[in-house]
Design an enzyme around this catalytic site. Structure first.
Site, PDB file in Angstrom:
ATOM      1  N   GLU A   1       0.855  -1.183   0.000  1.00 37.34           N
ATOM      2  CA  GLU A   1       0.000   0.000   0.000  1.00 37.34           C
ATOM      3  C   GLU A   1       0.888   1.229   0.000  1.00 37.34           C
ATOM      4  OE1 GLU A   1      -3.828   2.093   2.152  1.00 37.34           O
ATOM      5  OE2 GLU A   1      -3.024   0.250   3.001  1.00 37.34           O
TER       6      GLU A   1
ATOM      7  N   CYS B   1      -7.040   1.255   2.604  1.00 37.91           N
ATOM      8  CA  CYS B   1      -7.797   2.508   2.679  1.00 37.91           C
ATOM      9  C   CYS B   1      -7.542   3.385   1.461  1.00 37.91           C
ATOM     10  CB  CYS B   1      -7.418   3.260   3.952  1.00 37.91           C
ATOM     11  SG  CYS B   1      -8.019   2.481   5.468  1.00 37.91           S
TER      12      CYS B   1
ATOM     13  N   ASN C   1     -12.483  -3.092   0.433  1.00 33.14           N
ATOM     14  CA  ASN C   1     -11.507  -3.199   1.515  1.00 33.14           C
ATOM     15  C   ASN C   1     -12.095  -2.621   2.800  1.00 33.14           C
ATOM     16  OD1 ASN C   1      -8.497  -3.257   2.539  1.00 33.14           O
ATOM     17  ND2 ASN C   1      -9.286  -1.237   3.050  1.00 33.14           N
ATOM     18  N   GLU C   2     -12.322  -3.469   3.798  1.00 32.91           N
ATOM     19  CA  GLU C   2     -12.708  -3.043   5.140  1.00 32.91           C
ATOM     20  C   GLU C   2     -13.947  -2.149   5.183  1.00 32.91           C
ATOM     21  OE1 GLU C   2      -9.557  -1.387   7.452  1.00 32.91           O
ATOM     22  OE2 GLU C   2      -8.193  -3.047   7.073  1.00 32.91           O
TER      23      GLU C   2
END
Length: 842
Positions: free
Chosen positions: A74, A263, A395-396
């Protein structure tokens, strides 16, 4: 004839000149004493092992996938620009903006006599800002960290886009800050008033990590410059990545590379670049922005607070994955934001465009060179398909209903056109809780291929949860553990992770892939800890967890051999005692009617707030009108605590709480031992979207969540909060209703093991983790399996408080030959160690 003398008699005869034994020893008792003393010593009983590992060598455990362990990249901690991407010039296209970071301008990273301009002379619609020099002038870039790093005799490729309304000779030089030359300057002549790319090469004459790149103009007219670039010629396999960082990743032998982030993917605006919208910033990561010529890739705000140039884009990720022999695993946005933002699109056309973008991505990776996106891949230098087999959607996300509805639409479209692609869903941001349970239920019901789990927890959590996946449904979706780490950078954290990884391998039929996160951190620009590989502008080093991951990733094996362990020392849970307190997080709040009472009604802490002291040392606390108020809406973790240390195991905490301003809600700490060891009830956390019980063990940064659920707090409303503690059991009551409860009664197990077979090498791999403070004498019974008497042993061992740093790496593997092996053998595994024994099967 007399019989020959015994050994004892012979010794006595030699010593005494054949004197009679009876003459020498006058009593029978003396003779008996001599016989006892001279007899061979009795065999000393072997010490009892602390542990016994029993291997069922005749049984087959689950097969281990070649992609069992991988890496997650990331762009956090400046991992791309100034990191893995080898470009040495910071803000090379003058596109830094205050929208990316309030401290930024178009000249961030530069010293110049010119000005930045955004007008009709721009390089292109995606690269709008350029530098303008009128008459003689210069521009100097200081690179990343302390400066531009160069190595003596190494070549550096320079390029620039330029145009001038009159002839403009340029001088390109590399110097130290004091002007000392680091390379022989080169000359470039700009002759045209249309944008053209000019290039040259600089060869360093000295080594420095504090260089400066200067472009000087001797012309008299108006000179426009853009895309000023300096890249080492020696990059990883010639593909533009910083060699030492890429080599450290390659040394892990990862089975996959997950990219471009977490994120980073599911935050920001989901709209694509549109010239009519005045070039929106802070849009989510969209792969089409990152391919094609680098000068046409738009800069963008990064979720982690800085700028990203997209010089490291999807083509480069695919190429890097191929270069290191890993499967690529891209993550695309599901149009439901996470990471505290929690928004979902209500635009069907926008959703459909992103679904089509994902289909186009698969074509870019796998399509023939005659297809639309396969043709672009071929034009970029890779006619052959990359062989993409997996795509993760989202994602999340913390909005399970909205996320899963979108996920199904993505999955259906992908499977309809590319049925062989594995489509990966996720279970939200936590390892448990309402969202986690909801998403897992949905994924099971929908027959999802694989579910991505993420969690960051304390070392104790990892030592307490080795059996997490033992009870997972063997016929349900497989698990991709896409992000995990123990929340600190000490060797104790790595030991806990290693113990947990034995459980991942034992459950390799369920846990198909796993990756530690994050991968990289620039030591001068850190948004998250811990991290696997650290670097500055010219050096890099692996953390203790890097060494641990490398040991596991390069010694996986292809099948688990069932084994069990008996004996040992476990740490039992203790009642929750300690001080009580109050806190806030980016929120102003008032607390009143605070009281702690024993179960018999005895007041242990009254509501006067006398003697309360700061624990975290932040915030602006004051007693007003009988209430304790914190008024700083920017301060995080403002914890204060009562003077009394609660030693009772059963007690009740009550308080009335009112939020007066800010982003979040309330924090009610209890069981406070010190600034890094406590529990707190978090209400309205994560930008007022979620509540939790969090437990810090040894570090405030190392918090684990014992309980989570959606939650909000209303400004101006007073809440009646009560916490009932009964030993290790806690009940949480808000406004008379039970909000939640938990029992922190898990046993900590510092010893873990797993055995795998490497059929290609013809070896058994016995992996033993001893995270305790005592050596572990261990008997290993291979169940009759014949192995060579010598084997290869690799050990990581050291002080649990050690860290690997730029100046010293005390935790490194040591490999040696071990002898005395057999179908049964005993070894002492040192305190604070991980040992891998590779045994040749006979």
């Amino acid at each position: 004839m007399d019989p020959p003398p015994t050994r004892l008699e012979g010794e006595c005869l030699r010593e005494q000149g054949r004197k009679s034994l009876v003459a020498r020893f006058r009593t029978v008792g003396a003779l008996i004493a001599l016989l006892v003393a001279a007899a061979p010593p009795a065999a000393v009983a072997a010490p009892t092992p602390d542990y016994t590992i029993t291997v069922n060598s005749s049984a087959n455990g689950p097969a281990i996938d070649d992609k069992m362990y991988g890496v997650f990249f990331e762009d956090i901690n400046y991992a791309a620009d100034g990191g893995l991407y080898a470009e040495l010039v910071r803000n090379r296209s003058f596109e830094f903006q205050a929208a990316d970071n309030r401290a930024y301008t178009g000249l961030t990273g530069w010293t110049t006599t010119g000005t930045t301009v955004n007008d009709d002379f721009r390089l292109n619609e995606r690269n709008r800002t350029y530098l303008q020099l009128t008459g003689p002038g210069s521009v100097t870039n200081a690179g990343y960290n302390s400066g531009v790093a160069v190595t003596r005799n190494a070549a550096y490729d320079f390029s620039i886009w330029a145009r001038s309304d009159s002839a403009s000779p340029l001088t390109i030089s590399l110097t130290r800050a004091d002007g000392t030359a680091l390379a022989t300057p080169i000359k470039i002549n700009v002759k045209s008033n249309t944008w053209s790319r000019y290039a040259g090469s600089l060869r360093a004459t000295s080594t420095s990590d504090a260089g400066r790149l200067t472009v000087s103009s001797g012309g008299s007219g108006t000179l426009r410059l853009d895309m000023v670039s300096l890249i080492p010629r020696d990059t990883y396999k010639g593909h533009g990545l910083r060699k030492d960082l890429a080599e450290k990743v390659a040394a892990l032998r990862p089975g996959f590379v997950r990219f471009p982030g977490g994120c980073l993917v599911n935050t920001g605006s989901h709209y694509a670049y549109d010239a009519a919208s005045n070039f929106p910033r802070a849009r989510s990561y969209q792969w089409k922005d990152t391919v094609g010529p680098v000068e046409t890739r738009p800069a963008n705000a990064n979720f982690w607070g800085y700028n990203q140039s997209y010089g490291l884009g999807y083509y480069e990720y695919f190429q890097f994955s191929e270069d290191i022999g890993a499967a690529p695993l891209p993550v695309v946005p599901a149009l439901v934001t996470g990471c505290g933002q929690n928004r979902a699109t209500d635009d069907p056309a926008l959703l459909q465009r992103h679904i089509q973008d994902t289909l186009d991505l698969i074509e870019f990776a796998n399509g023939p060179a005659t297809s639309t996106w396969g043709k672009l891949r071929a034009q970029m230098g890779h006619p052959k398909p990359f062989g993409l087999t997996m795509v993760a959607v989202g994602n999340e996300e913390n909005l399970p209903e909205e996320y899963f509805a979108n996920f199904l639409k993505f999955r259906d479209a992908i499977k309809a056109k590319y049925p062989a692609i594995t489509v990966i869903s996720n279970s939200g941001p936590d390892d448990m809780g309402v969202t986690f349970d909801n998403l897992w239920a949905k994924n099971r019901a929908a027959g999802t291929d694989m579910v991505d789990e993420h969690y960051y927890n304390s070392p104790n959590w990892f030592l307490q949860n080795n059996e997490r996946y033992d009870a997972y449904d063997r016929s349900g979706p497989k698990v991709f553990l896409g992000e995990y780490a123990s929340q600190d950078a000490k060797f104790s954290n790595s030991l806990a992770e290693a113990a947990y990884m034995t459980g991942l391998e034992r459950n390799a039929d369920v846990v198909k892939m796993a990756s530690y996160a994050p991968l990289f951190a620039n030591i001068d620009n850190v948004q998250w800890r811990p991290d696997l590989i650290w670097f500055d502008n010219d050096e890099s080093w692996g953390s203790t967890s890097y060494q641990m991951q490398k040991l596991f990733m390069t010694n996986v094996g292809d099948r688990v051999v069932p084994s069990s362990v008996t004996g040992g020392r476990v740490v039992q849970p203790q009642p929750i005692t300690g001080r009580v307190g109050l806190s806030t997080w980016r929120t102003a709040a008032r607390y009143s009617d605070f009281q702690v009472t024993a179960t018999d009604g005895t007041v242990l802490v009254d509501g006067t707030f006398d003697g309360w002291t700061p624990v975290a040392g932040r915030g602006n606390w004051a007693v007003t009108g009988g209430a304790y108020a914190q008024t700083d809406v920017a301060a995080e973790n403002t914890m204060v605590a009562a003077a009394t240390n609660i030693t009772a195991t059963d007690y009740d905490i009550s308080v009335k709480a009112t939020k007066t301003a800010g982003d979040e809600g309330f924090l009610i700490p209890f069981g406070i031992k010190d600034s890094g060891t406590w529990y707190w009830w978090n209400l309205g956390g994560w930008n007022n979207t979620q509540g939790a019980i969090e437990k810090a063990t040894g570090s405030a940064a190392a918090k684990e969540q014992l309980l989570t659920r959606p939650d909000t707090v209303t400004t101006g409303q007073t809440y009646d909060l009560r916490i009932q503690v009964r030993g290790t059991k806690v009940t949480l009551i808000r406004d008379g209703e039970v909000w939640g409860s938990f029992d922190d009664n898990a046993v900590t197990e510092p010893f873990a093991q797993v055995v795998t077979r490497d059929a290609r090498a013809g070896e058994l791999i016995v992996k033993v983790v001893n995270a305790s403070a005592e050596p572990a004498l261990t008997k290993v019974d291979l169940g009759g399996l014949r192995v060579a008497p010598t084997g290869r042993m690799t050990v990581l061992v050291g002080d649990p408080g050690e860290q690997n740093t730029r100046s010293a790496e005390p935790i490194l593997p040591v490999t040696s030959t071990v002898r005395g092996l057999g179908s049964t053998f005993t070894r002492e595994f040192p305190a604070g160690s991980v040992t891998f024994l590779r045994l040749e099967i006979r």
